[in-house]
Structure formats: C-alpha cells, structure tokens
Design an enzyme around this catalytic site. Structure first.
Site, short mmCIF file in Angstrom:
data_model
loop_
_atom_site.label_atom_id
_atom_site.label_comp_id
_atom_site.label_asym_id
_atom_site.label_seq_id
_atom_site.Cartn_x
_atom_site.Cartn_y
_atom_site.Cartn_z
CG HIS A 169 73.14 -12.96 0.74
ND1 HIS A 169 72.48 -12.52 -0.38
CD2 HIS A 169 72.71 -14.22 0.95
CE1 HIS A 169 71.68 -13.48 -0.83
NE2 HIS A 169 71.80 -14.53 -0.04
CG ASP A 229 71.67 -8.29 4.81
OD1 ASP A 229 70.68 -8.76 5.40
OD2 ASP A 229 72.23 -8.88 3.86
CD GLN A 271 70.58 -15.78 7.57
OE1 GLN A 271 70.14 -16.47 8.50
NE2 GLN A 271 70.29 -16.06 6.31
CE LYS A 313 67.16 -15.02 4.36
NZ LYS A 313 67.46 -16.26 3.66
CB CYS A 363 73.99 -15.98 -1.98
SG CYS A 363 72.71 -16.92 -2.79
N1 7TS Z 1 71.19 -11.10 3.19
C1 7TS Z 1 71.52 -12.17 3.94
C2 7TS Z 1 72.52 -12.03 5.04
C3 7TS Z 1 70.92 -13.41 3.65
O1 7TS Z 1 71.26 -14.47 4.39
C4 7TS Z 1 69.99 -13.51 2.60
C5 7TS Z 1 69.39 -14.83 2.21
C6 7TS Z 1 69.65 -12.35 1.90
C7 7TS Z 1 70.28 -11.17 2.22
C8 7TS Z 1 68.60 -12.36 0.84
O2 7TS Z 1 67.36 -12.59 1.41
P1 7TS Z 1 66.06 -12.86 0.49
O3 7TS Z 1 65.00 -13.20 1.47
O4 7TS Z 1 65.79 -11.60 -0.23
O5 7TS Z 1 66.42 -13.99 -0.42
N2 7TS Z 1 70.17 -15.94 2.54
C9 7TS Z 1 69.99 -17.19 2.14
C10 7TS Z 1 70.79 -18.24 2.58
O6 7TS Z 1 71.70 -18.13 3.38
N3 7TS Z 1 70.39 -19.37 1.99
O7 7TS Z 1 69.35 -19.10 1.18
C11 7TS Z 1 69.10 -17.74 1.25
#
Ligand code: 7TS
Length: 424
Positions: free
Chosen positions: A132, A218, A221, A244, A382
């Site tokens: 990501h 990371d 997910q 999430k 992303c």
């Molecule tokens: N890393 C991964 C693997 C992610 O899926 C996401 C967000 C992030 C980092 C960033 O997380 P945040 O909570 O700081 O935004 N992924 C997604 C997605 O797949 N669709 O919207 C956000």
C-alpha cells in the site's frame, strides 16, 4: 434480507453477528445494503459505538493530566485498552503498544524514526511490490533524507512474493537481493489489501533477522482476519489500524520491541512526550509516551479496546473460516461472468477479491453495483505500482467481513452479470 450462510462453528452465527451492526439495516437506493468494502473500513458493532459514546457521555476528560476523577477514569479506560491490545497481539510489555491515528501514522513514525536511527548513504530499505502507498511513500521519503535506496521484492503472476532472487547466493539482480552489508530495514505487508494474499512474513523475518535487518510489518489487512502474535512472528515493529478491525476511525497501533523502541528517536514533539523541557534541551518521556505527542483519540482508543474484546468473544478463526467460504463462493461464481479475470490468485488469501472485466471500466461497474445497494471499492486501492505490475488501471474489489453472507455474494454476482450486459 434473510441470511443463507450456515453457522460455521458453534461459536459463530452470522444471523447473531448481523443483528449487532446497526448500519446493516440501512437501505441504499431503496435496496438492502450489501457492504463489501471492509478492506477500506469495516462496519462497527453496537458495542463499539456504545463504548465510544459512553466515554463522551460519562467520563470525558484528558488523560494523564488531571488529578480529578474524570481524568483518572479516562486514563484508566485508555490504559485498559492498551492492555487489551497487548494481550491480543501477545506483546511482552504493555509499553510496547503505541497509539497512533492509523497504519499510515504508524508507518510514518517507523520510517522517520528508523531512518534517523539506521539509514545512511548507500543503505537499502527492502519492501515488496504489493505494498500500500502507506508502506512505500514514508520509506521513499526516509531514503531521500538519508541517501538510501528503496529496493522491491517482485510479485509473481498469482500475486505472491517472488523470493527466488533473494535466495540465490549468486543473485545477479541486486535490485531484489537481501544484502547483509546494505539492507537495513525490511518493511512488508502481512496481507495485501488489493490481492488478499497472506504473505509468509514469519519466514522472511527469520531470514532478515539472521542478517541483523530490522523488520517492520504492515498488518492493516491482517488484524481483523488472522491471529497476530508479534513474538511468534519475531518482527521488530507491527502496525495496524483500528477501523479495519471493527473499531473507530482515527485509531491505530504501532507495536515495537522494547529494546528497539528505546533506541528510536521520537517522531513528533509536543506535550505528553516529554520528561523535562527547557529552551536549551528536552528530555523525553518513558515508553510508550515518548511516541505519543499531544492529546490522543481517547474515545476511539476505548472503542478499539472494545472492538478487540468483541472479536475475541466471537473468535477470529471462526470469523476467518466463514469469510473463506464467502471467498470461495465468490471466486467460483465470478469466474462464470464472461470476460472476468481475478487479480490475485494465491492459495493463501483472506476474503478479498479483485477483478477486471473485459470491455467494462471498474468505475462504471462500481457505480451500477451501488445502484443495487452494493458497496465495493474501485480503482488502484492505493497500490499503483501493483496495478502497473498487472497492467491494469484499476480493479473492482469486494472485501468480506464476518457479517457478510453467501446470499449477499449471490446478489453481487447477479448484479455484476446484469451490469456487464448494460455496459458492453
Ligand atoms: N496498509 C494497508 C495494507 C492498507 O490496506 C491500508 C488501507 C493502509 C496501510 C493505510 O491504512 P489507514 O488506516 O492509515 O488508511 N487500505 C485501504 C484500502 O484498501 N482501501 O481503503 C484503504
């Protein structure tokens, strides 16, 4: 909407779970909501919503500051959430759990601080081709600051790490090799948000450790779908977002091994992260507060603690087993749609399915699915370099949570078939 999926285990009933999510009663364009955008953010059970609002209604005060009763209660509630999270991810110490605003903030903290601590000209940071942007850009910025290089593990056609070049002792492709001399940091996702691939992080961490490389995972997910044991994984840092995993937005965690966190410099300066301040010099607070400048998202953190307890009540393995049934069903049914190709066909996946359809733009499909009450994400998710790897401009992505049903999958497949007829 009736629910067709049979309970997977005695501990898990999708009917009972659904009843706890108020949003699932909403109608979208007059149709029952089918929420398949859980990888972007999951919906929240009533218990989490209540825990967050109860803080504001009964104990709202700033933490670690006042001697008054409300401040003490707010502090206790926040710190109780820290202990819930410590236990959930099996961290050794509660002060190894740092609260952030999400995975993005956790990764920026990690990249800034580890960059300062470790990187110098000629060093390398190794990530993978399915990251990501939150696990690419902060490292790029750190590399720019310190004259280091970003290297990338390639991705196979099925959407898995291609580790062969790393393993070869005669590796000719230095772009992908692990190097004891140059590689300082390995930063990899536990689960791909676009492909759903569950990566063999433990194995790669063990290899990196042998070479003294610092490992950062990371887990954005992974947290809602896999049992996370940071000591068993052996990683140095592990990041995730609360939202999430059935928790509130604006919450996140960076777990760090005590000995490393002690050595890492703070990322942000301000209140709460100091011990003493004079105009000449500041000394920093103990862990975890050294990394928690300013007023945290107290209500959110309390809600996150409740979300974790809620997941533990229902058992993550049972949830994951249910989601796997949805994934298998969706995969089988979607492949019967003319011209549909799934991007990400690894054997080991969570309930995330990305696809493209010949002659159909993902944005148009997403819009038509929305008309039927179905929420999916469309676009590059992303992960622009990954889109380039698969030569697509974007995909349609359905991502499942424990409250989704087989019937909802059928609704989506039917609506997709209908949309394809309209769009071709
Ligand atoms: N890393 C991964 C693997 C992610 O899926 C996401 C967000 C992030 C980092 C960033 O997380 P945040 O909570 O700081 O935004 N992924 C997604 C997605 O797949 N669709 O919207 C956000």
């Amino acid at each position: 909407m009736s629910t067709k999926a049979a309970p997977v285990t005695n501990a898990f009933s999708v009917e009972e779970i659904r009843a706890q999510f108020p949003i699932l009663k909403e109608l979208i364009h007059g149709k029952p909501l089918v929420y398949f955008d859980n990888a972007a953010t999951s919906q929240k059970p009533r218990r989490v919503i209540k825990a967050e609002s109860a803080y504001y209604a009964t104990i709202n005060a700033n933490v670690h500051r006042g001697v008054h009763t409300l401040s003490t209660k707010a502090t206790e509630a926040q710190e109780a959430a820290r202990e819930i999270i410590r236990r959930h991810i099996n961290a050794k110490h509660v002060h190894e759990v740092i609260f952030t605003s999400g995975t993005t903030a956790s990764m920026n903290l990690a990249a800034f601080s580890l960059g300062q601590l470790l990187l110098k000209k000629g060093d390398e940071v190794l990530i993978s081709g399915m990251e990501h942007h939150a696990n690419i850009v902060p490292w790029q910025m750190a590399c720019e600051r310190h004259g280091a290089k970003l290297k990338v593990i390639p991705v196979t056609d099925s959407g898995e790490w291609d580790l062969k070049p790393q393993r070869r002792s005669d590796a000719t492709d230095s772009a992908t090799s692990f190097s004891a001399e140059r590689t300082r940091i390995l930063a990899i996702s536990h689960v791909s948000n676009t492909l759903g691939t569950i990566n063999p992080v433990k194995k790669l961490i063990a290899e990196a450790k042998k070479l003294g490389i610092i490992t950062v995972v990371d887990g954005a997910q992974a947290i809602a779908h896999l049992d996370i044991d940071v000591q068993d994984l052996g990683c140095d840092l592990y990041a995730f977002s609360g939202h999430k995993a059935y928790g509130p937005t604006g919450t996140g965690v960076l777990y760090g091994r005590e000995e490393l966190l002690e050595r890492m410099p703070p990322w942000q300066g301000g209140g709460e992260m100091i011990d003493t301040v004079t105009f000449e010099k500041t000394t920093y607070a103990k862990l975890p507060f050294k990394f928690e400048a300013g007023t945290p998202h107290i209500a959110g953190i309390i809600g996150l603690g409740e979300a974790i307890r809620w997941m533990e009540d229902y058992d993550k393995a049972s949830m994951a087993a249910h989601e796997h049934i949805l994934l298998e069903h969706a995969t089988k049914e979607l492949l019967t749609v003319d011209g549909l190709r799934i991007i990400g066909t690894a054997k080991n996946k969570v309930g995330v399915i990305s696809f493209v359809i010949e002659g159909v733009h993902h944005y148009d499909l997403g819009t038509l699915l929305d008309q039927q009450g179905i929420a999916v994400r469309t676009g590059h998710h992303c992960t622009q370099p990954l889109m380039e790897r698969f030569s697509v401009s974007g995909t349609t992505r359905a991502s499942f949570a424990c409250f989704n049903t087989v019937e909802e999958v059928e609704v989506m497949v039917g609506a997709t078939r209908k949309a394809v007829k309209m769009l071709r």
